[in-house]
Design an enzyme around this catalytic site. Structure first.
Site, PDB file in Angstrom:
ATOM      1  CB  SER A 171      -7.806  -3.538   3.007  1.00  0.00           C
ATOM      2  OG  SER A 171      -7.544  -2.306   3.656  1.00  0.00           O
TER       3      SER A 171
ATOM      4  CG  ASP B 111      -2.103   0.917   1.085  1.00  0.00           C
ATOM      5  OD1 ASP B 111      -2.380   1.372  -0.051  1.00  0.00           O
ATOM      6  OD2 ASP B 111      -2.743   1.216   2.102  1.00  0.00           O
TER       7      ASP B 111
ATOM      8  CD1 TRP C 227     -12.641  -5.730  -9.421  1.00  0.00           C
ATOM      9  CD2 TRP C 227     -11.870  -4.855 -11.331  1.00  0.00           C
ATOM     10  NE1 TRP C 227     -11.940  -6.713 -10.092  1.00  0.00           N
ATOM     11  CE2 TRP C 227     -11.461  -6.214 -11.265  1.00  0.00           C
ATOM     12  CE3 TRP C 227     -11.491  -4.103 -12.446  1.00  0.00           C
ATOM     13  CZ2 TRP C 227     -10.709  -6.833 -12.269  1.00  0.00           C
ATOM     14  CZ3 TRP C 227     -10.740  -4.718 -13.441  1.00  0.00           C
ATOM     15  CH2 TRP C 227     -10.359  -6.061 -13.350  1.00  0.00           C
TER      16      TRP C 227
ATOM     17  CG  HIS D 206      -0.358   2.049  -9.171  1.00  0.00           C
ATOM     18  ND1 HIS D 206      -0.578   1.768  -7.843  1.00  0.00           N
ATOM     19  CD2 HIS D 206      -1.441   2.772  -9.578  1.00  0.00           C
ATOM     20  CE1 HIS D 206      -1.734   2.297  -7.467  1.00  0.00           C
ATOM     21  NE2 HIS D 206      -2.269   2.917  -8.506  1.00  0.00           N
TER      22      HIS D 206
ATOM     23  CD  GLU E  19     -13.172  -4.978  -1.486  1.00  0.00           C
ATOM     24  OE1 GLU E  19     -12.025  -5.343  -1.832  1.00  0.00           O
ATOM     25  OE2 GLU E  19     -13.983  -5.739  -0.925  1.00  0.00           O
TER      26      GLU E  19
ATOM     27  N   GLY F 221      -0.093   5.490  -4.297  1.00  0.00           N
ATOM     28  CA  GLY F 221      -0.716   6.772  -4.646  1.00  0.00           C
ATOM     29  C   GLY F 221      -0.077   7.920  -3.873  1.00  0.00           C
TER      30      GLY F 221
ATOM     31  CB  SER G  39      -8.823  -5.252  -3.226  1.00  0.00           C
ATOM     32  OG  SER G  39      -9.311  -3.945  -3.470  1.00  0.00           O
TER      33      SER G  39
ATOM     34  CD1 TRP H 253       7.341   6.448  -2.959  1.00  0.00           C
ATOM     35  CD2 TRP H 253       6.805   6.875  -5.105  1.00  0.00           C
ATOM     36  NE1 TRP H 253       8.513   6.481  -3.694  1.00  0.00           N
ATOM     37  CE2 TRP H 253       8.213   6.735  -5.010  1.00  0.00           C
ATOM     38  CE3 TRP H 253       6.241   7.145  -6.348  1.00  0.00           C
ATOM     39  CZ2 TRP H 253       9.059   6.863  -6.116  1.00  0.00           C
ATOM     40  CZ3 TRP H 253       7.083   7.279  -7.444  1.00  0.00           C
ATOM     41  CH2 TRP H 253       8.476   7.138  -7.318  1.00  0.00           C
TER      42      TRP H 253
ATOM     43  CG  LEU I  83       9.159 -17.208  -3.451  1.00  0.00           C
ATOM     44  CD1 LEU I  83       9.027 -17.261  -1.924  1.00  0.00           C
ATOM     45  CD2 LEU I  83       9.661 -15.821  -3.869  1.00  0.00           C
TER      46      LEU I  83
HETATM   47  C1  IPE Z   1      -5.497  -2.743  -0.172  1.00  0.00           C
HETATM   48  O1  IPE Z   1      -5.143  -1.412  -0.336  1.00  0.00           O
HETATM   49  C2  IPE Z   1      -5.441  -3.441  -1.490  1.00  0.00           C
HETATM   50  C3  IPE Z   1      -4.116  -3.578  -2.063  1.00  0.00           C
HETATM   51  C4  IPE Z   1      -2.986  -3.241  -1.530  1.00  0.00           C
HETATM   52  C5  IPE Z   1      -4.089  -4.199  -3.355  1.00  0.00           C
HETATM   53  P1  IPE Z   1      -6.232  -0.263  -0.510  1.00  0.00           P
HETATM   54  O2  IPE Z   1      -5.487   1.006  -0.607  1.00  0.00           O
HETATM   55  O3  IPE Z   1      -7.144  -0.588  -1.619  1.00  0.00           O
HETATM   56  O4  IPE Z   1      -7.043  -0.380   0.840  1.00  0.00           O
HETATM   57  P2  IPE Z   1      -7.825   0.714   1.677  1.00  0.00           P
HETATM   58  O5  IPE Z   1      -8.789   1.368   0.744  1.00  0.00           O
HETATM   59  O6  IPE Z   1      -6.812   1.679   2.179  1.00  0.00           O
HETATM   60  O7  IPE Z   1      -8.473  -0.056   2.787  1.00  0.00           O
HETATM   61  C1  IPE Z   2      -1.573   0.244  -3.335  1.00  0.00           C
HETATM   62  O1  IPE Z   2      -1.385   1.620  -3.393  1.00  0.00           O
HETATM   63  C2  IPE Z   2      -1.844  -0.369  -4.690  1.00  0.00           C
HETATM   64  C3  IPE Z   2      -3.236  -0.734  -4.906  1.00  0.00           C
HETATM   65  C4  IPE Z   2      -4.186  -0.707  -4.028  1.00  0.00           C
HETATM   66  C5  IPE Z   2      -3.586  -1.179  -6.247  1.00  0.00           C
HETATM   67  P1  IPE Z   2      -2.607   2.631  -3.386  1.00  0.00           P
HETATM   68  O2  IPE Z   2      -2.996   2.925  -4.783  1.00  0.00           O
HETATM   69  O3  IPE Z   2      -3.697   2.148  -2.506  1.00  0.00           O
HETATM   70  O4  IPE Z   2      -1.901   3.907  -2.741  1.00  0.00           O
HETATM   71  P2  IPE Z   2      -2.514   4.916  -1.669  1.00  0.00           P
HETATM   72  O5  IPE Z   2      -3.029   4.081  -0.543  1.00  0.00           O
HETATM   73  O6  IPE Z   2      -3.595   5.672  -2.361  1.00  0.00           O
HETATM   74  O7  IPE Z   2      -1.353   5.760  -1.279  1.00  0.00           O
HETATM   75 MG    MG Z   3      -4.107   2.356  -0.570  1.00  0.00          MG
END
Ligand code: IPE
Ligand code: IPE
Ligand code: MG
Length: 246
Positions: free
Chosen positions: A200, A24, A73, A41, A71, A27, A69, A29, A135
């Site tokens: 999550s 996580d 989508w 990403h 979610e 975004g 996830s 970063w 692995l």
């Molecule tokens: C969880 O991160 C899903 C992944 C890392 C793929 P999210 O950024 O989607 O989760 P929330 O919204 O902070 O719970």
């Molecule tokens: C995790 O980073 C990657 C995915 C969930 C696909 P985020 O995109 O959730 O990054 P933040 O949480 O908005 O910083």
């Molecule tokens: Mg996130």
């Protein structure tokens, strides 16, 4: 410097057999650098390489990465498209490397929702790396732990209706065997980057007794060294599984 940590964790004690990571903070970063989110990403791919190498170096047998996830989508189409494009790019770039290092890749999630190109790429990497012994790398894509448990429940109901199982035979083992993760032991250690203190909808069943490790480091900044620090912290934990320490 990270090799020093690697030596320490090898003498310290047992390495987790299975590590799961919620990757996580991509975004944030990107935002911190005034870049569009997809570039965050993209930068996260380097960290994926780092943790795979770290697991190979330290002898972790199973690595399960939460990449996308169900979610997710619901994010804007441009971001979803960028993530799916990145998945294809990652697979095209890494497949030879992974196979050479004997990493076997599996993809866990509702793959029916993937676009045909992404689906093809996924099937390709799974086939190309099958049999890797060093692995097991599980990529959770279009994954939801609740949906996974619903799937197991539905499967059991169908088997019961067909007379292949009686309800009294349904126990924890029976459910675990019908989850995506059936071939592997439960994660010993869950790492979440970016400081968020939540699960999550990740591996809700399998994390019952995982040690939790949350680091403020954003995923694109996560390195092999950070992985080793998490393993060292894991080795300091006292895992009791509900019992009294001996
Ligand atoms: C969880 O991160 C899903 C992944 C890392 C793929 P999210 O950024 O989607 O989760 P929330 O919204 O902070 O719970
Ligand atoms: C995790 O980073 C990657 C995915 C969930 C696909 P985020 O995109 O959730 O990054 P933040 O949480 O908005 O910083
Ligand atoms: Mg996130």
């Amino acid at each position: 410097m990270s090799d020093d940590l690697l030596r320490r964790l090898k003498v310290h004690g047992s390495v987790p057999a299975h590590i799961a990571i919620i990757m996580d903070g991509n975004g944030r970063w990107a935002r911190g650098r005034a870049l569009p989110r997809p570039l965050g990403h993209h930068a996260g791919m380097r960290a994926v390489r780092e943790v795979i190498q770290g697991c190979l170096d330290s002898g972790v047998g199973v690595l399960t990465l939460f990449a996308f996830s169900q979610e997710n989508w619901q994010r804007p189409a441009v971001e979803v498209d960028a993530l799916m494009g990145l998945l294809e790019e990652y697979i095209a770039r890494e497949v030879d490397n992974l196979r050479a290092r004997s990493v076997s890749v599996r993809v866990l999630g509702d793959l029916e929702r993937l676009a045909p190109g992404a689906r093809k790429a996924v099937d390709w990497i799974v086939a190309q790396t099958a049999g890797g012994q060093e692995l097991a790398l599980n990529l959770c894509i279009s994954y939801s732990a609740r949906a996974e448990i619903v799937g197991a429940a539905r499967q059991l109901a169908e088997e019961a209706v067909a007379g292949r199982i009686v309800p009294a035979e349904i126990d924890e083992e029976a459910i675990a065997r019908r989850l995506y993760t059936a071939p592997w032991p439960d994660p010993d250690l869950l790492i979440r980057t970016s400081g968020e203190m939540r699960i999550s909808n990740f591996l809700l069943w399998q994390l019952a007794y995982a040690e939790l490790y949350v680091t403020p480091v954003l995923w694109p900044d996560f390195t092999r060294r950070h992985l080793f620090e998490a393993i060292l912290e894991f080795q300091r934990r006292d895992r009791r599984f509900g019992r009294v320490p001996v």
